[in-house]
Design a protein around this motif. Structure first.
Motif, short mmCIF file in Angstrom:
data_model
loop_
_atom_site.label_atom_id
_atom_site.label_comp_id
_atom_site.label_asym_id
_atom_site.label_seq_id
_atom_site.Cartn_x
_atom_site.Cartn_y
_atom_site.Cartn_z
N SER A 172 12.59 34.21 67.40
CA SER A 172 12.48 34.46 68.84
C SER A 172 13.70 35.23 69.34
N ALA A 173 14.88 34.81 68.90
CA ALA A 173 16.11 35.45 69.36
C ALA A 173 16.13 36.91 68.93
N THR A 174 15.81 37.19 67.68
CA THR A 174 15.80 38.56 67.18
C THR A 174 14.88 39.44 68.02
N LEU A 175 13.66 38.96 68.25
CA LEU A 175 12.68 39.81 68.92
C LEU A 175 12.98 39.95 70.41
N ALA A 176 13.58 38.94 71.02
CA ALA A 176 13.96 39.07 72.43
C ALA A 176 15.08 40.09 72.57
N LEU A 177 16.05 40.05 71.66
CA LEU A 177 17.14 41.02 71.72
C LEU A 177 16.60 42.43 71.49
N ASP A 178 15.65 42.55 70.58
CA ASP A 178 15.08 43.87 70.33
C ASP A 178 14.32 44.39 71.55
N LEU A 179 13.67 43.47 72.26
CA LEU A 179 12.94 43.87 73.47
C LEU A 179 13.92 44.42 74.52
N LEU A 180 15.03 43.73 74.69
CA LEU A 180 16.04 44.21 75.64
C LEU A 180 16.58 45.57 75.18
N ARG A 181 16.83 45.69 73.87
CA ARG A 181 17.34 46.95 73.33
C ARG A 181 16.42 48.12 73.67
N ARG A 182 15.13 47.92 73.45
CA ARG A 182 14.21 49.01 73.69
C ARG A 182 14.00 49.27 75.19
N ALA A 183 14.15 48.22 75.99
CA ALA A 183 14.08 48.43 77.45
C ALA A 183 15.25 49.31 77.89
N VAL A 184 16.44 49.01 77.35
CA VAL A 184 17.63 49.79 77.72
C VAL A 184 17.49 51.24 77.25
N LEU A 185 16.88 51.42 76.06
CA LEU A 185 16.72 52.78 75.53
C LEU A 185 15.57 53.52 76.22
N GLY A 186 14.83 52.80 77.05
CA GLY A 186 13.74 53.45 77.79
C GLY A 186 12.53 53.74 76.94
N GLY A 221 22.92 50.76 57.05
CA GLY A 221 24.01 50.30 56.19
C GLY A 221 24.35 48.85 56.43
N THR A 222 25.64 48.59 56.69
CA THR A 222 26.05 47.20 56.89
C THR A 222 25.81 46.72 58.32
N ASP A 223 25.34 47.61 59.20
CA ASP A 223 25.06 47.21 60.59
C ASP A 223 23.70 46.53 60.67
N ASN A 224 23.59 45.32 60.14
CA ASN A 224 22.30 44.66 60.09
C ASN A 224 22.17 43.50 61.07
N ARG A 225 23.16 43.37 61.98
CA ARG A 225 23.08 42.29 62.95
C ARG A 225 22.59 42.84 64.28
N ILE A 226 21.41 42.39 64.69
CA ILE A 226 20.83 42.96 65.92
C ILE A 226 21.68 42.63 67.13
N LEU A 262 20.65 32.34 71.57
CA LEU A 262 20.81 33.72 72.03
C LEU A 262 22.23 33.92 72.57
N GLY A 263 22.71 32.96 73.35
CA GLY A 263 24.07 33.04 73.87
C GLY A 263 25.08 33.00 72.74
N HIS A 264 24.85 32.12 71.77
CA HIS A 264 25.75 32.02 70.62
C HIS A 264 25.81 33.35 69.86
N MET A 265 24.65 33.96 69.65
CA MET A 265 24.63 35.24 68.93
C MET A 265 25.37 36.33 69.72
N MET A 266 25.07 36.43 71.01
CA MET A 266 25.68 37.50 71.81
C MET A 266 27.19 37.29 71.94
N THR A 267 27.65 36.04 72.01
CA THR A 267 29.09 35.82 72.17
C THR A 267 29.82 35.93 70.83
#
Lengths: 372, 372
Positions: free
Chosen positions: A356-370, A212-217, A243-248
């Motif tokens: 780069s930022a999108t894919l790095a965040l996704d990598l962390l996401r999948r690491a956390v999800l195992g 839905g509207t949750d399209n921000r990684i 990356l810092g700007h996006m996360m904050t």
């Protein structure tokens, strides 16, 4: 788009009320002489402008809170057409207002996007659904947002999927986020949509980070880290702080985001992130080894459980035949484990940073999800 | 905006060529099944689609360079309408093309903004000025970009300025950058415009950081630092990396940008930036003292001549009666000297971050110019 002339605004707004159920006007409510929307709309409604006491008070408060003097031109922002309804603006000096012209509501909102959105949500959208305007029935649709996969690959995987047969399917890509949108061609498609959604979830699993509207990684990753209480640190080279700007931008992230380092120089990589000089010499700054050392160095230095390291060549300069512009290495550290990825991005400097930022965040996401 | 249906695209494009001198179409050139622009435009021109060899080669090279396999759907991107002219796309897989319909050129460009812009500049704009399309004469205008000053104050200062009497003046504001645009109401205004420009430069001096299309303060500051060879480091708290992201969008900045720190936690401020614990306890994290220590700490740690420190409350949480959301302290360090500023910003989290970044960069700019 109407220029800053009150007579043209009056004519266009008047014409619009003759054709449409309601009219939304944005911009031109500022304090300067070229801000003539309120005059134009008042003329369209054939009413004078009057100073609204509540609006004036709010503008005065705005300046008091900031210890700034209110100028005469700001006082003019308290004028609204006689008979109009005020939309107080809590985050700026330009209030919005509504005026009924020809029996149809004309909504006037400030042009500053954040202020416009706020007043739109708070005053306009509720008015449009209470019967005074007309609410548009939204066609039923499903939207899934994925990362770490190409548009073509998504397309190949859903080709011929039976549950999609009678549905309308669109695939779009924005900064390496792929969105699959499925909608019904007619009103009775809700059941078919749900079946399609299930099938897509089966195919793509947790490649899907939002719906839905949750399209921000960054929101998806930030919420996940906050929920699990996983502290993290960032080590950025080519993304330069993005990356810092996006996360904050994620509210509440300060609970888990400890520190970011923009290690643009070799020195910074060695000194702040403890990347061994030997690694830098043997493999170069843009290498998986250095990305891994950056991720681990950032996490350990900050005392965080997780770390991201990104190093790459965003261009336009700096490319070589072996490592052309667009080469990016990224790594994720989590509780002692490390993963890395190498990408070759097309596009200009900004696109390379965003992707780069999108894919790095996704990598962390999948690491956390195992699931790496 | 036309939906993803080839028949509608064909009808609209055909109708457009009957009314307009030229037509620009964007989007729908991707590899997926909903990308039907090339089919629609071919139908509008009543010609078949043919595979363009040059386009195919370029797409193949795109994938070869990235070591990725080219899918059949990408091969479809090499199709263009028979008789059309190819616009090779060096940064993506979707080439653009031109087709003459009804005697008027129809330019089809990819929808990815960066790719669209590139092909627009390289192929479309030159075509529009060589007599095949029609070039629009731009009305003469002057645009000046300022920071560190409010919209109302600009308005008050230029009110009644004689040289502006016959000219059209507009003032806009975007992320704390104020733009004054002055244009002539008729063709003979060039001399009057120049006089107005001189007057405005006298009034605002080096509050003006750019003219014309130079409206990005990070570009102005980055070019200045590169030109003067002033190395710098950043210490960001509430801006969270935005300042680094903005500065690293300037090509060549790596010559002078040494290191950035996103010091979100108290620990990071103390450990990485050497902000004394005593300062943090006495004045709080959001204080001019801490901003100054951050600016100096960042510069000294990185061995840079200049440093910026920003600390503030971007919200939505974290505000107190004494330090409400929007309170931001910033400081600039340069060759041993320190300056600081305090602001109370309105707006949401993102606006507060953007405004803080603009004003901090402007502070550094004026420190470097010696006018603080």
């Amino acid at each position: 788009v109407i220029g800053d002339r009150a007579d043209r605004i009056a004519a266009e707004v008047r014409a619009a009320t003759e054709e449409a159920d309601f009219v939304i006007v944005t911009g031109g409510l500022g304090p300067t002489e070229d801000d003539v929307t309120r005059r134009g709309v008042a003329a369209a409604g054939d009413v004078p402008l009057v100073e609204d006491r509540a609006a004036l008070k709010q503008i005065e408060r705005f300046f008091q809170r900031r210890n700034r003097e209110m100028s005469e031109s700001n006082r003019g922002q308290a004028l609204i057409p006689q008979g109009g309804g005020l939309f107080p603006n809590p985050i700026g000096t330009a209030p919005g207002f509504e005026l009924i012209i020809n029996g149809h509501p004309v909504f006037c909102l400030p042009g500053v996007p954040e202020e416009m959105r706020l007043l739109m949500k708070k005053y306009v959208l509720p008015r449009l659904s209470d019967g005074k305007g007309r609410k548009q029935a939204r066609p039923a649709r499903v939207r899934l947002h994925l990362a770490g996969i190409t548009e073509s690959s998504v397309n190949e995987q859903i080709k011929g999927l039976a549950s999609l047969a009678d549905l309308k399917v669109g695939i779009t890509v924005h900064h390496s986020v792929i969105t699959i949108q499925v909608s019904a061609r007619d009103d009775g498609g809700a059941g078919r949509l749900e079946a399609a959604r299930e099938d897509l979830r089966k195919i793509f699993g947790n490649r899907i980070f939002g719906e839905g509207t949750d399209n921000r990684i960054e929101e998806a990753v930030g919420r996940l880290l906050i929920e699990k209480g996983i502290t993290f640190a960032l080590a950025e080279s080519c993304t330069g702080g993005l990356l810092g700007h996006m996360m904050t931008s994620v509210p509440g992230i300060s609970d888990v985001f400890l520190e970011g380092t923009v290690a643009y120089s070799v020195d910074a990589k060695m000194r702040t992130l403890a990347v061994p000089e030997k690694l830098l010499q043997e493999h170069g700054q843009v290498s998986s080894q250095v990305a891994r050392a950056m991720a681990q160095g950032a996490a350990e230095r900050a005392g965080a459980r997780a770390g991201i390291g990104i190093t790459g060549i965003a261009g336009p300069g700096g490319g070589t035949p072996e490592k052309p512009v667009g080469t990016v290495h990224m790594a994720v550290f989590l509780d002692g484990a490390l993963w890395d990825r190498r990408y070759m991005f097309g596009g200009d400097r900004n696109m390379i940073k965003r992707r780069s930022a999108t894919l790095a965040l996704d990598l962390l996401r999948r690491a956390v999800l195992g699931t790496l």
